[in-house]
Write a protein that holds these residues in place. Structure first.
Motif, PDB file in Angstrom:
ATOM      1  N   GLU A 166      -0.720 -11.924  -0.530  1.00 17.22           N
ATOM      2  CA  GLU A 166       0.832 -11.438  -0.451  1.00 17.22           C
ATOM      3  C   GLU A 166       1.570 -12.391  -1.393  1.00 17.22           C
ATOM      4  O   GLU A 166       2.414 -11.986  -2.057  1.00 17.22           O
ATOM      5  CB  GLU A 166       1.254 -10.988   0.712  1.00 17.22           C
ATOM      6  N   GLU A 167       1.637 -13.717  -0.694  1.00 17.48           N
ATOM      7  CA  GLU A 167       2.358 -14.559  -1.424  1.00 17.48           C
ATOM      8  C   GLU A 167       2.121 -15.103  -3.052  1.00 17.48           C
ATOM      9  O   GLU A 167       3.108 -15.268  -3.848  1.00 17.48           O
ATOM     10  CB  GLU A 167       2.347 -15.781  -0.546  1.00 17.48           C
TER      11      GLU A 167
ATOM     12  N   ALA B 220      -2.373 -12.284   3.843  1.00 18.66           N
ATOM     13  CA  ALA B 220      -0.887 -13.016   3.766  1.00 18.66           C
ATOM     14  C   ALA B 220      -0.857 -13.855   2.518  1.00 18.66           C
ATOM     15  O   ALA B 220       0.151 -13.894   1.878  1.00 18.66           O
ATOM     16  CB  ALA B 220      -0.714 -13.513   4.857  1.00 18.66           C
ATOM     17  N   ARG B 221      -1.845 -14.738   2.284  1.00 16.84           N
ATOM     18  CA  ARG B 221      -1.833 -15.695   1.048  1.00 16.84           C
ATOM     19  C   ARG B 221      -1.859 -14.868  -0.181  1.00 16.84           C
ATOM     20  O   ARG B 221      -1.176 -15.066  -1.232  1.00 16.84           O
ATOM     21  CB  ARG B 221      -3.051 -16.748   1.121  1.00 16.84           C
TER      22      ARG B 221
ATOM     23  N   PRO C 267       5.052 -14.606   8.673  1.00 12.61           N
ATOM     24  CA  PRO C 267       4.874 -13.390   8.489  1.00 12.61           C
ATOM     25  C   PRO C 267       5.724 -12.442   9.218  1.00 12.61           C
ATOM     26  O   PRO C 267       5.918 -10.995   8.884  1.00 12.61           O
ATOM     27  CB  PRO C 267       3.392 -13.112   8.497  1.00 12.61           C
ATOM     28  N   HIS C 268       6.358 -12.715  10.456  1.00  9.55           N
ATOM     29  CA  HIS C 268       7.061 -11.750  11.159  1.00  9.55           C
ATOM     30  C   HIS C 268       8.472 -12.008  11.484  1.00  9.55           C
ATOM     31  O   HIS C 268       9.159 -12.041  12.363  1.00  9.55           O
ATOM     32  CB  HIS C 268       6.280 -11.491  12.707  1.00  9.55           C
TER      33      HIS C 268
ATOM     34  N   ASP D 270       3.303  -1.491   5.202  1.00  6.14           N
ATOM     35  CA  ASP D 270       2.301  -2.513   4.854  1.00  6.14           C
ATOM     36  C   ASP D 270       1.565  -2.272   3.717  1.00  6.14           C
ATOM     37  O   ASP D 270       1.692  -1.087   3.109  1.00  6.14           O
ATOM     38  CB  ASP D 270       1.581  -3.048   6.039  1.00  6.14           C
TER      39      ASP D 270
ATOM     40  N   SER E 280       3.234  -5.475   3.286  1.00  2.00           N
ATOM     41  CA  SER E 280       3.505  -6.226   4.305  1.00  2.00           C
ATOM     42  C   SER E 280       2.422  -7.143   4.899  1.00  2.00           C
ATOM     43  O   SER E 280       1.578  -7.464   4.067  1.00  2.00           O
ATOM     44  CB  SER E 280       4.303  -5.730   5.442  1.00  2.00           C
ATOM     45  N   ALA E 281       2.474  -6.926   6.066  1.00  2.00           N
ATOM     46  CA  ALA E 281       1.695  -7.539   6.799  1.00  2.00           C
ATOM     47  C   ALA E 281       0.392  -7.078   6.927  1.00  2.00           C
ATOM     48  O   ALA E 281       0.328  -5.834   6.649  1.00  2.00           O
ATOM     49  CB  ALA E 281       2.183  -7.902   8.042  1.00  2.00           C
TER      50      ALA E 281
ATOM     51  N   GLU F 166      -3.408 -10.531  11.718  1.00  2.00           N
ATOM     52  CA  GLU F 166      -2.310 -11.208  12.432  1.00  2.00           C
ATOM     53  C   GLU F 166      -2.436 -12.676  12.716  1.00  2.00           C
ATOM     54  O   GLU F 166      -3.493 -12.825  13.420  1.00  2.00           O
ATOM     55  CB  GLU F 166      -1.503 -10.643  13.356  1.00  2.00           C
TER      56      GLU F 166
ATOM     57  N   ARG G 119       4.155  -3.463   9.163  1.00  2.00           N
ATOM     58  CA  ARG G 119       4.764  -4.845   8.979  1.00  2.00           C
ATOM     59  C   ARG G 119       5.984  -4.849  10.249  1.00  2.00           C
ATOM     60  O   ARG G 119       6.849  -4.063  10.279  1.00  2.00           O
ATOM     61  CB  ARG G 119       5.453  -4.934   7.762  1.00  2.00           C
TER      62      ARG G 119
END
Length: 647
Positions: free
Chosen positions: A483-484, A480-481, A82-83, A159, A361-362, A368, A167
């Protein structure tokens, strides 16, 4: 013109696939371009290798080519982190390598942000440091040293919550190396590899790259972010290198609680420097001092510029906005979003322009990846300091506070808490109406289901559900999941954003142990189902649900239906553009074809300009919410039917 640079700029096609749109910046290795990928119909960043002169091209060509390949290989090894800026491919064009990378919409690097807006607050620097440290540690675990950590290589981007710098991404593995990997170390003749003023002393004197050296560079970077200048800034590179080796860093003025961390990271002796784990623990205490409730003193965050004030911790963890300036919409990037077919009834179906909005984004700091390790270190320190009894006592206090009425956390009957307000878990395909108490994408909205995906002009839809083993894992990994899982669809729509609705601790089981991944209109409703939930043959109620590569059966200028691209159709959606805020809807209907022909020309997608021409659709919904986006299509000049053989 430098040898090896592009003979033409905007419009040049690289490797028969990537159309250069505009130059984003330049560095020691060459230029970085924004480009359109014809094959995948999306925007990417391309790094072009440039030689300053013919002599350099002759002597350094092999080294630069090898470095480009090494950058792609090392960064690709961290793909999905993620970063870390994702590297998709490395290719050769006209004998030179080009690196294909993720394009981060609305991003600014730390160097430019500090130069234009002033030093950052200590707590914000610590948040950025944690993200970069997480990326560096992932590389170190693979044996890859970055070797060029500096402000210009750290990107901050919007984000999903709307925080403009939420992000954090580390980029440019161009001089990274695996010391034990048997690789050649590619350097330029008579030049130190790295950036003067940010090199560790042992590297400046010829030592091998190590994780400790990257941490020294991180310390220099955070010093610059909080103080506004490098700790070893001098009038020349040679003087900076000398200062790194021989002199102590300038005393800090603004660093506050960050000052002792910086001193420990900038120790000349690498053995005396903070380790990655120690750095993470120290930065975590600055970012979330409330986690150290058992500490004797309150952490002093030090001086903060007006734009860098950190607000008090909100009731809802998703409301964290480190700058207090989050807006309801992200920055935009031309040609990246839109939507698909759908239901009936917005006010008047066709009428509006709007441009592609860059998506988040993040997640905020609470989500995190490094938080899991921080929580473990907090628990360990608390146990050592206070004993098991105090830990249990604090746990009881936490439980009592977390279950106070009206705190938004909800009880066992509310999967996502009182703020969201749903009594039943969300299911894939559910359409929702969102009520934002504090402004669009500020915190979490109150959600109401729209069972028909039409009756209430839905704001968005659940496009995926991601499972977790525990509520804590859902909080850390769910956003994050999501996001994908929703990225591909969001890339096809003109004006949408993603939102993860994470179950509360008490509602985790009631939510089916799953986080709901929503796609919502960035500025207003989407007026119907999205993606695969649209039915072939259904009429579009608004342009918000049209998506790239949709094929349309056009009954009239106010009636378009979604049909298969394998059969007869009248138009195909290529992308989107935005018209100005002063353009009225009536004017848009006459200007939009020309705007699409200029901004999204069908020729760029392989359509013969002697046969095909640009078309467009506008909708009233886009004008009402201020997005002003136009859906750009291709159609035959003679008005004939298109088939499945077009590009």
């Amino acid at each position: 013109m430098p040898s090896g640079s592009s003979t033409s700029g905007v419009g040049r096609v690289i490797a028969g696939r990537y159309v250069l749109l505009n130059r984003l910046g330049s560095g020691g290795m060459g230029h970085v371009w924004l480009a359109h990928d014809r094959r995948l119909d999306c925007e990417v960043a391309l790094k072009e290798i440039v030689f300053r002169d013919a002599a350099e091209a002759g002597h350094e060509r092999d080294a630069r080519v090898a470095r480009a390949r090494a950058e792609a290989r090392h960064a690709a090894g961290l793909r999905g982190h993620p970063h870390v800026v994702t590297v998709h491919d490395v290719l050769e064009h006209d004998g030179l390598p080009w690196i294909v990378m993720e394009y981060v919409a609305g991003a600014v690097d730390v160097r430019d942000l500090v130069a234009t807006r002033g030093p950052l607050a200590p707590a914000e620097c610590a948040r950025i440091g944690l993200a970069v440290l997480d990326a560096l540690t992932a590389g170190h675990e693979r044996g890859v040293m970055h070797r060029d950590v500096k402000p210009a290589n750290i990107l901050l981007a919007p984000d999903r919550t709307g925080a403009p710098y939420g992000r954090v991404l580390l980029m440019d593995y161009g001089i990274s190396v695996q010391p034990d990997g048997g690789e050649t170390r590619y350097t330029l003749a008579s030049v130190l590899v790295g950036t003067a003023g940010y090199l560790a002393p042992e590297r400046a004197t010829g030592g091998a790259p190590t994780p400790a050296a990257d941490l020294f560079s991180l310390g220099c970077t955070l010093y610059y972010a909080v103080e506004g200048e490098s700790p070893f800034e001098r009038e020349s590179h040679l003087a900076e290198i000398t200062a790194v080796v021989m002199e102590e860093p300038r005393p800090t003025v603004r660093a506050g609680a960050l000052a002792p961390v910086l001193r420990a990271l900038l120790a000349k002796d690498p053995d005396a420097r903070l380790s990655a784990a120690q750095t993470e623990a120290a930065l975590s205490r600055i970012v979330t001092p409330q986690a150290e409730a058992y500490a004797r003193t309150q952490t002093d965050l030090g001086s903060q510029p007006p734009w860098g004030q950190v607000p008090a911790a909100p009731t809802d963890p998703w409301e964290y906005d480190p700058y207090g300036t989050a807006t309801g919409s992200p920055r935009t990037i031309a040609g990246t979003n839109g939507s698909g077919p759908a239901v009936p009834t917005p006010a008047e179906p066709w009428s509006g322009p709007a441009a592609p909005a860059g998506f988040g984004s993040a997640p905020p700091p609470a989500a995190e990846p490094g938080r899991r390790r921080r929580e473990r270190s907090y628990a360990l320190r608390a146990g050592i300091a206070c004993g098991l009894g105090l830990v249990l006592a604090l746990g009881g206090v936490w439980y009592a506070l977390a279950n106070r009425p009206g705190d938004g956390s909800g009880g066992s009957g509310s999967p996502y808490g009182e703020r969201v307000g749903l009594a039943q878990p969300l299911r894939e395909g559910d359409c929702v109406v969102a009520d934002w108490a504090d402004g669009r994408f500020q915190g979490l909205p109150r959600l109401v289901l729209d069972p028909t995906c039409a009756d209430q002009a839905p704001d968005g839809q659940v496009l995926a559900l991601v499972s977790a083993a525990s509520a804590d894992q859902a909080r850390r990994l769910g956003p994050a999941r999501c996001e994908e899982r929703t990225r591909e669809l969001r890339d096809k729509l003109a004006d949408v954003r993603g939102l993860a609705v994470v179950p509360t601790t008490e509602g985790f089981e009631a939510a089916g142990r799953r986080t709901a991944c929503l796609v919502l209109g960035a500025h207003g409703p989407v007026y119907g189902p999205l993606g695969g939930h649209r039915r072939p043959g259904s009429a579009f109620a608004d342009t918000a649900t049209m998506q790239k590569r949709d094929c349309l059966d056009v009954r009239s200028r106010r009636d378009a239906r979604l049909v298969s691209c394998g059969g007869p159709h009248d138009e195909e959606v290529l992308g989107f553009t935005r018209l100005g805020a002063d353009v009225t809807l009536a004017d848009a209907r006459t200007e939009s074809d020309l705007a699409c022909g200029r901004e999204v020309p069908p020729a760029d997608y392989g359509f013969d300009p002697s046969v095909y021409t640009a078309g467009s659709w506008t909708s009233e919904g886009s004008w009402k919410n201020g997005a002003h986006f136009v859906v750009c299509t291709v159609r035959k000049q003679n008005g004939g039917t298109m088939g499945g053989g077009e590009p």
